[in-house]
Design a protein around this motif. Structure first.
Motif, PDB file in Angstrom:
ATOM      1  N   ILE A 219       4.728   3.694  -5.204  1.00  9.41           N
ATOM      2  CA  ILE A 219       5.635   3.220  -4.200  1.00  9.41           C
ATOM      3  C   ILE A 219       4.468   3.022  -2.950  1.00  9.41           C
ATOM      4  O   ILE A 219       3.970   3.935  -2.297  1.00  9.41           O
ATOM      5  CB  ILE A 219       6.877   4.398  -3.744  1.00  9.41           C
ATOM      6  N   VAL A 220       4.727   1.931  -2.297  1.00 10.48           N
ATOM      7  CA  VAL A 220       4.030   1.339  -1.243  1.00 10.48           C
ATOM      8  C   VAL A 220       5.324   0.983  -0.351  1.00 10.48           C
ATOM      9  O   VAL A 220       5.998  -0.069  -0.654  1.00 10.48           O
ATOM     10  CB  VAL A 220       2.970   0.380  -1.131  1.00 10.48           C
ATOM     11  N   ALA A 221       5.504   1.741   0.874  1.00 12.65           N
ATOM     12  CA  ALA A 221       6.732   1.539   1.762  1.00 12.65           C
ATOM     13  C   ALA A 221       6.055   0.994   3.102  1.00 12.65           C
ATOM     14  O   ALA A 221       5.198   1.224   3.518  1.00 12.65           O
ATOM     15  CB  ALA A 221       7.741   2.655   2.020  1.00 12.65           C
ATOM     16  N   ALA A 222       6.952   0.328   3.850  1.00 15.18           N
ATOM     17  CA  ALA A 222       6.693  -0.424   4.968  1.00 15.18           C
ATOM     18  C   ALA A 222       7.759  -0.443   5.865  1.00 15.18           C
ATOM     19  O   ALA A 222       8.942  -0.386   5.554  1.00 15.18           O
ATOM     20  CB  ALA A 222       6.066  -1.824   5.019  1.00 15.18           C
ATOM     21  N   THR A 223       7.588  -0.348   7.237  1.00 11.11           N
ATOM     22  CA  THR A 223       8.710  -0.368   8.347  1.00 11.11           C
ATOM     23  C   THR A 223       8.048  -0.494   9.871  1.00 11.11           C
ATOM     24  O   THR A 223       6.881  -0.116   9.866  1.00 11.11           O
ATOM     25  CB  THR A 223       9.520   1.081   8.299  1.00 11.11           C
ATOM     26  N   ASN A 224       9.048  -1.181  10.447  1.00 14.56           N
ATOM     27  CA  ASN A 224       8.645  -1.348  11.949  1.00 14.56           C
ATOM     28  C   ASN A 224       9.156  -0.269  12.918  1.00 14.56           C
ATOM     29  O   ASN A 224       9.180  -0.344  14.092  1.00 14.56           O
ATOM     30  CB  ASN A 224       8.944  -2.837  12.142  1.00 14.56           C
ATOM     31  N   ARG A 225       9.775   0.532  12.322  1.00 17.09           N
ATOM     32  CA  ARG A 225      10.491   1.668  12.881  1.00 17.09           C
ATOM     33  C   ARG A 225       9.668   2.954  13.027  1.00 17.09           C
ATOM     34  O   ARG A 225       8.657   2.829  12.192  1.00 17.09           O
ATOM     35  CB  ARG A 225      11.756   2.286  12.168  1.00 17.09           C
ATOM     36  N   VAL A 226       9.904   3.741  14.023  1.00 14.52           N
ATOM     37  CA  VAL A 226       9.246   4.859  13.919  1.00 14.52           C
ATOM     38  C   VAL A 226       9.934   6.005  13.298  1.00 14.52           C
ATOM     39  O   VAL A 226      10.998   6.589  13.637  1.00 14.52           O
ATOM     40  CB  VAL A 226       8.908   5.407  15.528  1.00 14.52           C
ATOM     41  N   LEU A 227       9.613   6.147  11.780  1.00 16.96           N
ATOM     42  CA  LEU A 227      10.424   7.111  11.018  1.00 16.96           C
ATOM     43  C   LEU A 227      10.555   8.473  11.440  1.00 16.96           C
ATOM     44  O   LEU A 227      11.556   9.109  11.194  1.00 16.96           O
ATOM     45  CB  LEU A 227       9.787   6.908   9.527  1.00 16.96           C
TER      46      LEU A 227
END
Length: 394
Positions: free
Chosen positions: A204-212
């Motif tokens: 799994i490579v995940a990405a987000t522009n949120r601050v998790l």
């Protein structure tokens, strides 16, 4: 003497220049090129990069990593970290603002890993309708729900042996996060309507522009899922923080635009004027690298001649501007206008952005804002009563 200062500032010391006059006061000098980049021999730069790889114990860079355009120290560090993570079969979380190149890094990590000959499946979690998320990710059996006329392989099974890139993972609803957690823990997936699970071997490579971490605290993202995907973490810097990279990217994207449009009827090879480059260098690029590429592409389409002038660039950028600058610099004076309130709004805006980008680290946020220390930043936070608190340490 002015030429000497330009050479020293742009070729050796990397300093900022200012100029002063009675008419304009003190203002920064924008030099639309980087002398260090222009005159440093290509062979020397390549030798330095090869030596750095050997010293850090990194494998030879694959084409996907070499296609990432950068010179700044922040990107050098991120790329080196990504190359190290590529060699380990661990989950990776890529964080960064929209347009910073998260999928580019995900593909480079896959291409450098032992899974490079297996599938790379990219999924935008935010683009899947809520009622179809589980079916898309985990698959379904025939008759599992109305309209399921045949069995369907989900993205996890399709990526078996390879890499599954979950873009915008922060958009996943909590119910789907529960199912995702089981896959991450047990390495098996159960299709909707099925009674038996199937083993899968997926990175799994995940990405987000949120601050998790903030999403976790707010209850919008499961903490157990966060810790499962955030083993290797990459934080991509925004374009405005990549000092020295903007000129490189401008030249590379303009060359790409010219190359791709060569066969189109009536196309003329585009050049960027000095004035046009200055406008690009002064822009803050809230859309980051993607915005820069699209701006140059639009300019190349709309400008009929060969040269893209300053007014052409300004017009292109104005079409995607949020209008924030106009609301600040163009506010009407008189009744209802309050300079202290306007300054407070600007201060709160940038304080909040810096705290979000530094994930609450006051020392790092102070550096981003050009403040002397985290104590100074704390005073600003108290004065303007921002909504974000943080930690003092580096």
């Amino acid at each position: 003497m002015a030429a000497v200062w330009v050479l020293l500032a742009k070729a050796k010391y990397g300093a900022s220049l200012i100029e002063s006059s009675r008419e304009h006061g003190v203002r920064p000098v924008v030099v639309p090129f980087d002398l260090a980049a222009e005159f440093l021999p290509v062979a020397s730069k390549q030798a330095d990069e090869a030596l750095a790889h050997l010293v850090q114990g990194l494998p030879p860079a694959v084409a996907e990593f070499t296609s990432i355009i950068y010179r700044c120290s922040a990107m050098k560090r991120v790329v080196a970290m990504a190359q190290r993570l590529a060699q380990r079969d661990l989950p990776v979380l890529i964080q960064g603002e929209s347009g910073t190149g998260k999928e580019l890094f995900a593909r480079a990590i896959h291409a450098s890993s032992k899974r490079k000959d297996a599938p790379f499946i990219a999924v935008n979690c935010g683009a899947i309708p809520l009622e179809l998320i589980d079916s898309e990710l985990f698959g379904h059996e025939k008759g599992a729900f109305t309209g399921a006329h045949a069995a369907r392989v989900g993205h996890f099974e399709a990526a078996d042996g390879g890499t599954l890139f979950l873009d915008e993972i922060g958009e996943l609803p909590l119910s789907s996060q529960v199912r995702l957690l089981r896959v991450l823990q047990e390495y098996e997936v159960t299709r909707l309507g099925a009674s038996k699970s199937r083993k899968v071997d997926v990175r799994i490579v995940a990405a987000t522009n949120r601050v998790l971490p903030e999403e976790v605290r707010a209850g919008r993202f499961r903490e157990d899922v966060f810790h499962r995907i955030a083993v290797g973490i990459l934080a991509l810097p925004p374009l405005r923080a990549r000092e020295g990279d903007l000129n490189l990217l401008i030249d590379a994207f303009l060359a790409q635009v010219n190359r791709e449009a060569t066969s189109q009827p009536g196309f003329k090879h585009k050049k960027l004027s000095v004035g046009g480059r200055n406008v690009l260098l002064r822009h803050t690029w809230p859309g980051n690298v993607r915005e820069l590429h699209n701006a140059l592409l639009r300019a190349s389409i709309w400008v009929p001649g060969e040269e893209i002038a300053a007014e052409d660039v300004a017009e292109v950028l104005s079409l995607t501007s949020s209008g924030a600058e106009d609301s600040i610099l163009g506010a009407g004076l008189g009744e209802g206008f309050s300079l202290p309130d306007l300054i407070a709004d600007v201060a709160r805006h940038y304080l909040d952005r810096a705290m979000e980008q530094s994930h609450g680290n006051k020392t790092e946020a102070a550096k981003l804002l050009g403040l002397g220390s985290y104590q100074t930043l704390t005073n600003w936070l108290v004065k303007y009563q921002t909504k974000i608190s943080g930690t003092d340490g580096a």
